[in-house]
Design a protein around this motif. Structure first.
Motif, short mmCIF file in Angstrom:
data_model
loop_
_atom_site.label_atom_id
_atom_site.label_comp_id
_atom_site.label_asym_id
_atom_site.label_seq_id
_atom_site.Cartn_x
_atom_site.Cartn_y
_atom_site.Cartn_z
N THR A 1 -19.45 28.66 -5.64
CA THR A 1 -19.20 29.78 -4.74
C THR A 1 -20.33 29.77 -3.71
O THR A 1 -21.50 29.72 -4.09
N ILE A 2 -19.97 29.78 -2.45
CA ILE A 2 -20.98 29.66 -1.40
C ILE A 2 -20.76 30.79 -0.38
O ILE A 2 -19.67 30.92 0.18
N LEU A 3 -21.78 31.61 -0.21
CA LEU A 3 -21.68 32.81 0.64
C LEU A 3 -22.78 32.81 1.69
O LEU A 3 -23.87 32.27 1.45
N PRO A 4 -22.53 33.46 2.81
CA PRO A 4 -23.65 33.72 3.72
C PRO A 4 -24.60 34.68 2.99
O PRO A 4 -24.13 35.50 2.19
N THR A 5 -25.87 34.60 3.27
CA THR A 5 -26.83 35.47 2.59
C THR A 5 -26.49 36.94 2.84
O THR A 5 -26.74 37.80 1.99
N ALA A 6 -25.89 37.22 3.98
CA ALA A 6 -25.54 38.60 4.31
C ALA A 6 -24.32 39.11 3.54
O ALA A 6 -23.94 40.26 3.68
N GLN A 7 -23.69 38.23 2.75
CA GLN A 7 -22.47 38.63 2.03
C GLN A 7 -22.73 38.62 0.53
O GLN A 7 -23.15 37.61 -0.04
N ALA A 8 -22.48 39.78 -0.14
CA ALA A 8 -22.71 39.87 -1.58
C ALA A 8 -21.42 39.72 -2.38
O ALA A 8 -21.44 39.33 -3.55
N SER A 9 -20.30 40.02 -1.76
CA SER A 9 -19.00 39.92 -2.43
C SER A 9 -17.94 39.85 -1.32
O SER A 9 -18.29 39.86 -0.13
N LEU B 1 -21.56 31.64 7.50
CA LEU B 1 -21.60 30.22 7.18
C LEU B 1 -20.96 29.44 8.32
O LEU B 1 -20.06 29.96 9.01
N GLN B 2 -21.40 28.20 8.49
CA GLN B 2 -20.79 27.30 9.46
C GLN B 2 -20.04 26.21 8.69
O GLN B 2 -20.33 25.96 7.51
N ALA B 3 -19.08 25.59 9.34
CA ALA B 3 -18.29 24.55 8.67
C ALA B 3 -19.20 23.48 8.08
O ALA B 3 -18.94 22.94 6.99
N GLU B 4 -20.31 23.21 8.76
CA GLU B 4 -21.25 22.17 8.30
C GLU B 4 -21.87 22.54 6.96
O GLU B 4 -22.20 21.66 6.14
N ASP B 5 -22.06 23.85 6.70
CA ASP B 5 -22.62 24.27 5.41
C ASP B 5 -21.67 23.88 4.27
O ASP B 5 -22.11 23.47 3.19
N ILE B 6 -20.40 24.05 4.52
CA ILE B 6 -19.41 23.72 3.47
C ILE B 6 -19.31 22.19 3.33
O ILE B 6 -19.26 21.66 2.22
N ALA B 7 -19.29 21.50 4.47
CA ALA B 7 -19.19 20.04 4.43
C ALA B 7 -20.37 19.44 3.68
O ALA B 7 -20.22 18.50 2.88
N VAL C 1 -12.61 17.01 -11.21
CA VAL C 1 -11.88 18.06 -10.47
C VAL C 1 -12.77 19.28 -10.29
O VAL C 1 -13.31 19.81 -11.26
N GLY C 2 -12.94 19.68 -9.05
CA GLY C 2 -13.77 20.85 -8.78
C GLY C 2 -13.25 21.64 -7.60
O GLY C 2 -12.38 21.18 -6.85
N ALA C 3 -13.79 22.83 -7.45
CA ALA C 3 -13.41 23.68 -6.31
C ALA C 3 -14.65 24.25 -5.66
O ALA C 3 -15.67 24.47 -6.31
N ILE C 4 -14.52 24.48 -4.36
CA ILE C 4 -15.57 25.18 -3.63
C ILE C 4 -14.95 26.47 -3.09
O ILE C 4 -13.84 26.45 -2.56
N HIS C 5 -15.66 27.56 -3.29
CA HIS C 5 -15.13 28.88 -2.92
C HIS C 5 -16.04 29.51 -1.87
O HIS C 5 -17.02 30.19 -2.21
N PRO C 6 -15.75 29.32 -0.58
CA PRO C 6 -16.62 29.89 0.45
C PRO C 6 -16.31 31.37 0.74
O PRO C 6 -15.18 31.83 0.60
#
Ligand code: NDP
Ligand code: 8X3
Length: 250
Positions: free
Chosen positions: A233-241, A208-214, A174-179
């Motif tokens: 946790t996956i962020l665009p490089t331009a996003q710190a929080s 981020l694009q949907a493909e990055d999460i996929a 069981v895991g989660a991805i937090h975009p």
């Protein structure tokens, strides 16, 4: 990939991209969503066996009836990707619309729980399986006017942790991805069809694009069976929080 994967919210954005990636790997797919035309188009397009289920995750009996109707050759589900969800509105608590709150709590939280409960026996019976919940940076940090959307994603995080504990004895991963910001139809839905307003969310940064999460979801699935990626946790490089975003000057 010799797996049967059920994806909720497969009609657009992250869920659709996950379906495309998994199809290219040969997974057998059960694709869910409310927009039947989009599900049918995906079934036609994807180079793999696809079964579609057309239901609203908020409708408890429709969820259980739909999961019960999965044909034998698409069972047991090996991987459940709980992705369906949206934000509705971006308003402070004082001005918010209760219908928006219901849509988020009923869809993002209760809907995800119903689908999980409906699919779960297929995993517990074989002491095997994987559940990946799509959370959000909004489930890790609250931001102004995020109130109930954030609450819904905090609930997804708590439920994910609870599932991991309760399913530990069954060997289910069981895991989660937090975009962070992903450029999909998400903001269009949040702003009730206002495309111009939606576009400003992703302007002046490489979102981020949907493909990055996929791609990351695929990585979670392809990890060896003894490895659980519990939280990513996956962020665009331009996003710190949730609120610190480095937008380029025009
Ligand atoms: P989209 O709006 O592109 O996709 C949302 C998907 O969820 C659609 O396929 C939609 O299908 C489905 N869905 C929504 N409500 C329901 C419902 N009541 N019943 C069944 N299906 C439903 O957005 P994203 O791809 O970005 O969103 C996917 C997930 O990612 C969501 O959980 C979202 O909260 C999360 N997320 C998104 C981020 C972003 O910035 N975009 C960041 C972090 C997390 P249909 O309308 O056909 O039913
Ligand atoms: C979607 C990301 O920051 O718009 O969950 O809430 S955000």
């Amino acid at each position: 990939m010799n797996k049967k994967v059920l994806i909720t919210g497969a009609t657009s954005g992250i869920g659709k991209a996950a379906a495309e990636f998994l199809a290219s790997q040969g997974a057998r797919l059960i694709l869910c969503g409310r927009r039947e035309d989009r599900l049918s188009a995906l079934k036609e397009e994807l180079p793999t066996e696809v079964h579609t289920l057309n239901f609203d995750v908020r409708d408890r009996s429709a969820v259980f009836e739909s999961i019960d109707s999965i044909p034998e050759d698409f069972k047991p589900v090996d991987v459940l990707i709980n992705n369906a969800g949206n934000a509705h509105g971006l308003d402070d608590v004082v001005g918010a619309d209760l219908d928006d709150w219901d849509a988020m709590i009923d869809g993002n939280v209760k809907g995800l729980m119903y689908v999980t409960k409906a699919v779960l026996p297929q995993m517990t019976e074989q002491n095997k399986g994987q559940i990946i919940n799509v959370g959000s940076i909004a489930g890790l940090e609250v931001y102004p006017k995020g109130n109930v959307y954030c609450a819904s994603k905090f609930a997804v995080d708590a439920f994910t942790q609870g599932l991991r504990i309760d399913l530990n004895a069954y060997g289910i991963r069981v895991g989660a991805i937090h975009p962070g910001l992903v450029e999909t139809e998400f903001s269009e839905v949040r702003f009730k069809g206002d495309r111009e307003k939606a576009a400003t969310v992703y302007s002046q940064l490489d979102a981020l694009q949907a493909e990055d999460i996929a791609n990351t979801i695929l990585f979670m699935i392809n990890a060896p069976e003894h490895v659980t990626l519990a939280d990513i946790t996956i962020l665009p490089t331009a996003q710190a929080s949730a609120t610190i975003i480095n937008k380029r000057e025009k």
